[in-house]
Design an enzyme around this catalytic site. Structure first.
Site, PDB file in Angstrom:
ATOM      1  N   THR A  11      -5.491 -36.643 -57.076  1.00 10.04           N
ATOM      2  CA  THR A  11      -5.473 -37.377 -58.343  1.00 10.04           C
ATOM      3  C   THR A  11      -4.306 -36.996 -59.233  1.00 10.04           C
ATOM      4  O   THR A  11      -3.704 -37.853 -59.888  1.00 10.04           O
ATOM      5  CB  THR A  11      -6.796 -37.094 -59.102  1.00 10.04           C
ATOM      6  OG1 THR A  11      -7.871 -37.625 -58.333  1.00 10.04           O
ATOM      7  CG2 THR A  11      -6.804 -37.733 -60.473  1.00 10.04           C
ATOM      8  N   ASP A  55      -4.860 -38.431 -50.321  1.00 10.76           N
ATOM      9  CA  ASP A  55      -6.091 -38.152 -51.055  1.00 10.76           C
ATOM     10  C   ASP A  55      -6.736 -37.010 -50.254  1.00 10.76           C
ATOM     11  O   ASP A  55      -6.747 -37.046 -49.012  1.00 10.76           O
ATOM     12  CB  ASP A  55      -6.997 -39.395 -51.029  1.00 10.76           C
ATOM     13  CG  ASP A  55      -8.247 -39.221 -51.892  1.00 10.76           C
ATOM     14  OD1 ASP A  55      -8.420 -40.002 -52.838  1.00 10.76           O
ATOM     15  OD2 ASP A  55      -9.046 -38.302 -51.596  1.00 10.76           O
ATOM     16  N   THR A  87      -9.032 -32.772 -55.706  1.00 12.33           N
ATOM     17  CA  THR A  87     -10.138 -31.854 -56.011  1.00 12.33           C
ATOM     18  C   THR A  87     -11.290 -31.957 -55.012  1.00 12.33           C
ATOM     19  O   THR A  87     -12.076 -31.023 -54.885  1.00 12.33           O
ATOM     20  CB  THR A  87     -10.688 -32.115 -57.428  1.00 12.33           C
ATOM     21  OG1 THR A  87     -11.196 -33.451 -57.495  1.00 12.33           O
ATOM     22  CG2 THR A  87      -9.616 -31.890 -58.485  1.00 12.33           C
ATOM     23  N   ARG A 220     -27.276 -25.167 -43.500  1.00 14.24           N
ATOM     24  CA  ARG A 220     -27.640 -25.041 -44.922  1.00 14.24           C
ATOM     25  C   ARG A 220     -29.156 -24.914 -45.029  1.00 14.24           C
ATOM     26  O   ARG A 220     -29.892 -25.880 -44.849  1.00 14.24           O
ATOM     27  CB  ARG A 220     -27.104 -26.236 -45.705  1.00 14.24           C
ATOM     28  CG  ARG A 220     -25.580 -26.375 -45.541  1.00 14.24           C
ATOM     29  CD  ARG A 220     -24.987 -27.329 -46.523  1.00 14.24           C
ATOM     30  NE  ARG A 220     -25.141 -26.829 -47.871  1.00 14.24           N
ATOM     31  CZ  ARG A 220     -25.128 -27.597 -48.960  1.00 14.24           C
ATOM     32  NH1 ARG A 220     -24.975 -28.897 -48.843  1.00 14.24           N
ATOM     33  NH2 ARG A 220     -25.274 -27.069 -50.150  1.00 14.24           N
ATOM     34  N   GLN A 252     -28.819 -23.556 -49.732  1.00 20.39           N
ATOM     35  CA  GLN A 252     -28.639 -24.831 -50.433  1.00 20.39           C
ATOM     36  C   GLN A 252     -28.570 -24.603 -51.942  1.00 20.39           C
ATOM     37  O   GLN A 252     -28.217 -25.521 -52.692  1.00 20.39           O
ATOM     38  CB  GLN A 252     -29.783 -25.785 -50.089  1.00 20.39           C
ATOM     39  CG  GLN A 252     -29.725 -26.222 -48.629  1.00 20.39           C
ATOM     40  CD  GLN A 252     -30.895 -27.097 -48.225  1.00 20.39           C
ATOM     41  OE1 GLN A 252     -31.550 -27.708 -49.059  1.00 20.39           O
ATOM     42  NE2 GLN A 252     -31.161 -27.159 -46.941  1.00 20.39           N
TER      43      GLN A 252
HETATM   44  N1  ASP Z   1     -10.165 -38.193 -54.374  1.00 22.49           N
HETATM   45  C1  ASP Z   1      -9.263 -37.279 -55.062  1.00 22.49           C
HETATM   46  C2  ASP Z   1      -8.769 -36.262 -54.056  1.00 22.49           C
HETATM   47  O1  ASP Z   1      -9.504 -35.390 -53.700  1.00 22.49           O
HETATM   48  C3  ASP Z   1      -9.975 -36.630 -56.168  1.00 22.49           C
HETATM   49  C4  ASP Z   1      -9.157 -35.682 -56.992  1.00 22.49           C
HETATM   50  O2  ASP Z   1      -8.068 -35.309 -56.671  1.00 22.49           O
HETATM   51  O3  ASP Z   1      -9.675 -35.287 -58.055  1.00 22.49           O
HETATM   52  O4  ASP Z   1      -7.658 -36.343 -53.613  1.00 22.49           O
END
Ligand code: ASP
Length: 317
Positions: A11, A55, A87, A220, A252
Protein backbone atom coordinates in the site's frame (compact mmCIF):
# COMPACT_ATOMS: atom_id res chain seq x y z
CA UNK A 1 25.36 7.23 6.82
CA UNK A 2 24.29 5.23 3.78
CA UNK A 3 20.96 3.44 3.79
CA UNK A 4 19.51 0.91 1.37
CA UNK A 5 15.74 0.77 0.90
CA UNK A 6 14.40 -2.43 -0.63
CA UNK A 7 10.97 -1.53 -1.96
CA UNK A 8 8.86 -4.65 -2.52
CA UNK A 9 5.50 -2.94 -3.03
CA UNK A 10 2.45 -2.78 -0.77
CA UNK A 11 0.00 0.00 0.00
CA UNK A 12 2.74 2.47 0.91
CA UNK A 13 3.74 2.83 -2.76
CA UNK A 14 0.32 2.45 -4.36
CA UNK A 15 -1.95 4.75 -6.35
CA UNK A 16 -5.70 4.67 -6.82
CA UNK A 17 -6.76 2.84 -10.00
CA UNK A 18 -10.15 1.73 -11.39
CA UNK A 19 -9.56 -1.68 -9.81
CA UNK A 20 -8.56 -0.25 -6.42
CA UNK A 21 -5.11 0.55 -4.98
CA UNK A 22 -2.25 -0.89 -7.04
CA UNK A 23 1.55 -0.52 -6.84
CA UNK A 24 3.13 2.24 -8.90
CA UNK A 25 6.80 2.91 -9.70
CA UNK A 26 8.42 6.08 -8.36
CA UNK A 27 6.01 6.79 -5.48
CA UNK A 28 8.43 5.75 -2.76
CA UNK A 29 11.42 7.49 -4.35
CA UNK A 30 9.48 10.78 -4.51
CA UNK A 31 8.51 10.49 -0.84
CA UNK A 32 12.12 9.81 0.20
CA UNK A 33 13.29 12.90 -1.73
CA UNK A 34 10.62 14.98 0.04
CA UNK A 35 11.77 13.70 3.45
CA UNK A 36 15.38 14.56 2.53
CA UNK A 37 14.41 18.03 1.26
CA UNK A 38 12.50 18.75 4.45
CA UNK A 39 15.76 18.37 6.35
CA UNK A 40 14.43 15.44 8.42
CA UNK A 41 17.04 13.09 6.96
CA UNK A 42 20.62 13.88 6.03
CA UNK A 43 21.67 10.32 5.15
CA UNK A 44 22.30 8.98 1.65
CA UNK A 45 19.52 6.67 0.47
CA UNK A 46 19.60 4.20 -2.40
CA UNK A 47 16.43 2.40 -3.46
CA UNK A 48 16.26 -1.11 -4.94
CA UNK A 49 12.71 -1.66 -6.13
CA UNK A 50 11.16 -5.02 -6.95
CA UNK A 51 10.19 -5.31 -10.60
CA UNK A 52 7.30 -5.76 -10.65
CA UNK A 53 6.26 -4.22 -7.34
CA UNK A 54 3.85 -6.57 -5.61
CA UNK A 55 0.88 -6.52 -3.29
CA UNK A 56 2.23 -8.55 -0.38
CA UNK A 57 -0.59 -11.03 -0.88
CA UNK A 58 1.62 -12.30 -3.74
CA UNK A 59 4.73 -12.76 -1.58
CA UNK A 60 6.22 -16.24 -1.22
CA UNK A 61 9.30 -17.63 0.55
CA UNK A 62 11.16 -16.92 -2.68
CA UNK A 63 10.53 -13.21 -2.08
CA UNK A 64 11.87 -13.54 1.49
CA UNK A 65 14.99 -15.10 -0.01
CA UNK A 66 15.27 -12.31 -2.60
CA UNK A 67 15.14 -9.57 0.07
CA UNK A 68 17.65 -11.40 2.28
CA UNK A 69 19.96 -12.01 -0.67
CA UNK A 70 19.91 -8.31 -1.61
CA UNK A 71 20.84 -7.33 1.96
CA UNK A 72 23.59 -9.94 1.96
CA UNK A 73 25.05 -8.75 -1.35
CA UNK A 74 24.95 -5.06 -0.38
CA UNK A 75 25.85 -5.53 3.28
CA UNK A 76 29.28 -3.89 3.23
CA UNK A 77 28.12 -0.79 1.35
CA UNK A 78 25.35 0.32 3.70
CA UNK A 79 24.98 1.10 7.40
CA UNK A 80 21.31 0.18 7.66
CA UNK A 81 18.46 -1.30 5.64
CA UNK A 82 14.77 -0.51 5.23
CA UNK A 83 12.33 -2.92 3.62
CA UNK A 84 9.06 -1.37 2.46
CA UNK A 85 6.39 -4.05 2.26
CA UNK A 86 2.65 -4.59 2.13
CA UNK A 87 1.15 -5.05 5.56
CA UNK A 88 -0.84 -8.20 4.81
CA UNK A 89 2.14 -10.55 4.92
CA UNK A 90 4.66 -8.20 6.52
CA UNK A 91 4.75 -10.31 9.71
CA UNK A 92 5.76 -13.43 7.72
CA UNK A 93 8.54 -11.55 5.94
CA UNK A 94 9.85 -9.93 9.13
CA UNK A 95 9.93 -13.36 10.83
CA UNK A 96 11.70 -14.86 7.82
CA UNK A 97 14.32 -12.08 7.69
CA UNK A 98 15.11 -12.64 11.38
CA UNK A 99 15.92 -16.26 10.54
CA UNK A 100 17.62 -15.57 7.20
CA UNK A 101 20.08 -12.88 8.30
CA UNK A 102 22.17 -14.88 10.75
CA UNK A 103 24.56 -12.74 12.77
CA UNK A 104 23.39 -9.47 11.18
CA UNK A 105 25.19 -6.57 12.85
CA UNK A 106 23.20 -3.73 11.34
CA UNK A 107 19.58 -2.56 11.70
CA UNK A 108 17.05 -3.93 9.22
CA UNK A 109 13.74 -2.08 9.49
CA UNK A 110 10.57 -3.38 7.84
CA UNK A 111 7.73 -0.94 7.34
CA UNK A 112 4.65 -0.22 5.25
CA UNK A 113 1.48 1.83 5.48
CA UNK A 114 -2.25 1.47 5.77
CA UNK A 115 -2.88 4.39 3.37
CA UNK A 116 -0.73 5.05 0.28
CA UNK A 117 1.81 7.87 0.23
CA UNK A 118 -0.27 9.28 -2.64
CA UNK A 119 -3.42 9.68 -0.49
CA UNK A 120 -4.07 12.63 1.79
CA UNK A 121 -3.72 11.78 5.46
CA UNK A 122 -1.35 8.88 4.69
CA UNK A 123 0.49 7.21 7.54
CA UNK A 124 3.19 6.27 5.02
CA UNK A 125 5.28 9.44 5.40
CA UNK A 126 5.58 9.01 9.14
CA UNK A 127 6.34 5.28 8.92
CA UNK A 128 8.91 5.81 6.17
CA UNK A 129 10.63 8.68 7.99
CA UNK A 130 10.67 6.73 11.27
CA UNK A 131 11.99 3.60 9.52
CA UNK A 132 14.81 5.52 7.79
CA UNK A 133 15.70 7.12 11.09
CA UNK A 134 15.60 3.74 12.91
CA UNK A 135 17.91 2.29 10.24
CA UNK A 136 20.58 4.77 11.37
CA UNK A 137 20.39 4.03 15.07
CA UNK A 138 18.30 1.01 16.13
CA UNK A 139 20.11 -1.95 17.68
CA UNK A 140 21.19 -4.62 15.18
CA UNK A 141 18.50 -7.02 14.03
CA UNK A 142 15.21 -7.11 12.18
CA UNK A 143 12.58 -4.70 13.46
CA UNK A 144 9.18 -3.54 12.32
CA UNK A 145 8.61 0.20 12.49
CA UNK A 146 4.92 1.06 12.46
CA UNK A 147 2.73 3.84 13.88
CA UNK A 148 5.51 5.13 16.10
CA UNK A 149 6.47 1.71 17.46
CA UNK A 150 9.69 -0.22 16.91
CA UNK A 151 8.68 -3.88 17.24
CA UNK A 152 10.55 -7.20 17.40
CA UNK A 153 10.52 -8.59 13.86
CA UNK A 154 10.15 -12.18 15.04
CA UNK A 155 7.18 -11.47 17.27
CA UNK A 156 5.08 -9.10 15.26
CA UNK A 157 1.51 -9.66 14.10
CA UNK A 158 -0.91 -7.61 12.05
CA UNK A 159 -3.68 -7.10 14.58
CA UNK A 160 -5.94 -4.61 12.81
CA UNK A 161 -7.04 -4.64 9.18
CA UNK A 162 -7.46 -0.88 8.70
CA UNK A 163 -6.35 1.16 11.76
CA UNK A 164 -3.03 2.99 11.42
CA UNK A 165 -1.76 1.27 14.59
CA UNK A 166 -2.04 -2.12 12.89
CA UNK A 167 0.84 -4.13 14.40
CA UNK A 168 1.58 -5.55 17.82
CA UNK A 169 4.42 -7.56 19.27
CA UNK A 170 5.35 -9.04 22.60
CA UNK A 171 8.10 -6.97 24.21
CA UNK A 172 11.10 -9.20 24.91
CA UNK A 173 14.70 -8.60 25.88
CA UNK A 174 16.16 -10.93 23.23
CA UNK A 175 17.15 -9.01 20.08
CA UNK A 176 15.46 -9.89 16.79
CA UNK A 177 18.50 -11.54 15.24
CA UNK A 178 20.09 -14.97 15.25
CA UNK A 179 23.38 -14.80 17.13
CA UNK A 180 26.31 -16.00 14.98
CA UNK A 181 30.04 -15.32 14.78
CA UNK A 182 29.79 -13.86 11.30
CA UNK A 183 27.03 -12.55 9.10
CA UNK A 184 25.77 -15.35 6.85
CA UNK A 185 22.63 -16.07 4.92
CA UNK A 186 20.39 -18.96 5.93
CA UNK A 187 18.75 -20.26 2.79
CA UNK A 188 15.02 -20.76 2.43
CA UNK A 189 12.92 -22.33 -0.30
CA UNK A 190 9.21 -22.74 -0.85
CA UNK A 191 8.09 -25.99 0.76
CA UNK A 192 4.62 -27.35 1.09
CA UNK A 193 3.76 -26.16 4.60
CA UNK A 194 0.13 -26.21 5.72
CA UNK A 195 -1.50 -24.13 8.44
CA UNK A 196 -4.59 -25.81 9.84
CA UNK A 197 -6.88 -24.96 12.75
CA UNK A 198 -8.54 -27.22 15.26
CA UNK A 199 -12.26 -26.36 15.52
CA UNK A 200 -15.18 -27.74 17.52
CA UNK A 201 -16.44 -30.68 15.45
CA UNK A 202 -13.14 -30.57 13.58
CA UNK A 203 -13.26 -31.49 9.95
CA UNK A 204 -10.32 -33.85 10.46
CA UNK A 205 -10.11 -34.72 6.77
CA UNK A 206 -8.29 -31.41 6.23
CA UNK A 207 -5.69 -32.24 8.87
CA UNK A 208 -5.40 -35.75 7.46
CA UNK A 209 -4.90 -34.31 3.99
CA UNK A 210 -2.13 -32.05 5.33
CA UNK A 211 -0.55 -35.02 7.14
CA UNK A 212 -0.64 -37.05 3.91
CA UNK A 213 0.65 -34.37 1.56
CA UNK A 214 2.52 -31.55 3.32
CA UNK A 215 6.19 -31.33 4.26
CA UNK A 216 5.35 -29.53 7.53
CA UNK A 217 2.29 -28.32 9.43
CA UNK A 218 1.46 -25.41 11.72
CA UNK A 219 -1.37 -26.70 13.92
CA UNK A 220 -3.43 -23.92 15.48
CA UNK A 221 -4.72 -25.43 18.74
CA UNK A 222 -6.97 -24.09 21.46
CA UNK A 223 -5.80 -21.91 24.36
CA UNK A 224 -2.86 -23.44 26.25
CA UNK A 225 -2.58 -26.32 23.78
CA UNK A 226 -5.60 -28.60 23.65
CA UNK A 227 -7.37 -30.50 20.90
CA UNK A 228 -10.21 -33.03 20.77
CA UNK A 229 -8.97 -36.55 21.32
CA UNK A 230 -10.75 -38.32 18.46
CA UNK A 231 -9.60 -41.43 16.60
CA UNK A 232 -9.54 -39.47 13.35
CA UNK A 233 -7.32 -36.68 14.72
CA UNK A 234 -5.04 -39.23 16.37
CA UNK A 235 -4.74 -41.14 13.10
CA UNK A 236 -3.95 -37.92 11.21
CA UNK A 237 -1.24 -36.86 13.68
CA UNK A 238 0.20 -40.39 13.71
CA UNK A 239 0.33 -40.24 9.94
CA UNK A 240 2.40 -37.01 10.14
CA UNK A 241 4.68 -38.74 12.64
CA UNK A 242 5.01 -41.78 10.41
CA UNK A 243 5.93 -39.54 7.43
CA UNK A 244 8.45 -37.74 9.67
CA UNK A 245 7.15 -34.27 8.96
CA UNK A 246 7.35 -31.54 11.63
CA UNK A 247 4.06 -30.42 13.19
CA UNK A 248 4.34 -27.27 15.33
CA UNK A 249 1.47 -26.36 17.66
CA UNK A 250 0.64 -22.72 18.27
CA UNK A 251 -2.29 -21.16 20.08
CA UNK A 252 -5.36 -19.63 18.51
CA UNK A 253 -5.15 -17.01 21.30
CA UNK A 254 -3.39 -13.82 20.25
CA UNK A 255 -1.49 -13.66 23.53
CA UNK A 256 0.06 -16.07 26.00
CA UNK A 257 0.86 -18.99 23.70
CA UNK A 258 0.54 -22.67 24.47
CA UNK A 259 1.89 -24.58 27.44
CA UNK A 260 1.65 -28.22 26.53
CA UNK A 261 1.05 -30.31 29.62
CA UNK A 262 -1.30 -27.88 31.35
CA UNK A 263 -4.38 -29.90 30.40
CA UNK A 264 -5.00 -33.58 29.96
CA UNK A 265 -6.78 -32.59 26.76
CA UNK A 266 -3.38 -31.71 25.33
CA UNK A 267 -2.24 -35.32 25.69
CA UNK A 268 -3.04 -36.17 22.10
CA UNK A 269 -0.51 -33.57 20.95
CA UNK A 270 2.29 -34.78 23.22
CA UNK A 271 1.63 -38.42 22.38
CA UNK A 272 1.87 -37.83 18.65
CA UNK A 273 5.15 -35.91 18.67
CA UNK A 274 3.70 -32.48 18.03
CA UNK A 275 6.28 -29.75 18.72
CA UNK A 276 5.42 -27.19 21.40
CA UNK A 277 5.44 -23.84 19.60
CA UNK A 278 5.10 -22.01 22.94
CA UNK A 279 4.17 -18.38 22.28
CA UNK A 280 5.47 -18.19 18.73
CA UNK A 281 3.19 -16.36 16.35
CA UNK A 282 1.65 -18.54 13.63
CA UNK A 283 3.58 -16.44 11.11
CA UNK A 284 6.90 -17.22 12.81
CA UNK A 285 6.01 -20.91 13.19
CA UNK A 286 5.26 -21.06 9.46
CA UNK A 287 8.51 -19.28 8.50
CA UNK A 288 10.55 -21.37 10.93
CA UNK A 289 9.26 -24.62 9.43
CA UNK A 290 10.20 -23.33 5.96
CA UNK A 291 13.75 -22.65 7.19
CA UNK A 292 13.96 -26.00 9.02
CA UNK A 293 12.95 -27.84 5.83
CA UNK A 294 15.32 -25.77 3.68
CA UNK A 295 18.36 -26.33 5.86
CA UNK A 296 17.99 -29.88 7.16
CA UNK A 297 16.95 -33.07 5.43
CA UNK A 298 16.12 -35.18 8.47
CA UNK A 299 13.47 -34.85 11.13
CA UNK A 300 15.92 -34.95 14.06
CA UNK A 301 17.84 -31.89 12.86
CA UNK A 302 14.61 -30.14 11.85
CA UNK A 303 13.23 -30.89 15.31
CA UNK A 304 16.37 -29.49 17.00
CA UNK A 305 16.14 -26.31 14.94
CA UNK A 306 12.43 -25.88 15.64
CA UNK A 307 12.79 -26.41 19.39
CA UNK A 308 15.74 -24.00 19.71
CA UNK A 309 15.03 -20.33 20.28
CA UNK A 310 16.75 -18.65 17.30
CA UNK A 311 16.05 -14.94 17.73
CA UNK A 312 13.75 -14.43 20.73
CA UNK A 313 10.78 -15.73 18.79
CA UNK A 314 9.36 -17.42 21.89
CA UNK A 315 9.62 -16.84 25.59
CA UNK A 316 12.14 -19.22 27.11
CA UNK A 317 10.69 -21.38 29.92
N1 ASP B 1 -2.78 -5.53 0.35
C1 ASP B 1 -1.71 -4.65 0.79
C2 ASP B 1 -0.42 -5.44 0.82
O1 ASP B 1 -0.24 -6.23 1.70
C3 ASP B 1 -2.03 -4.11 2.12
C4 ASP B 1 -1.03 -3.16 2.69
O2 ASP B 1 0.05 -2.98 2.22
O3 ASP B 1 -1.39 -2.53 3.71
O4 ASP B 1 0.40 -5.30 -0.04
Amino acid sequence: MALLVIHTGGTIGMVQTDQGFAPSAGVLETAIQAIQSSGDLSDEVEVHAFDPLIDSAQASPNDWAKIAQTIHECYEHFDGFVVTHGTDTLAYTAAALCLALRGVQKPVIVTGAMLPLTVEGTDGTRNLRDALCAATKAPSGVWVQFAGNLLHGGRVRKSHSHAFDAFEAEVVSTPPAVAADAFALARVGDHRVGMVSITPGTCTELIRFAADTCAGIVLRCYGSGTAPDTPALRAALHRAQERQIPVVAVSQCAEGGIRLGTYAAGGILRETGVIDGRDMTPEMAYAKIQFALSQFDNIDSQHDYLTTCQCGEYTAA
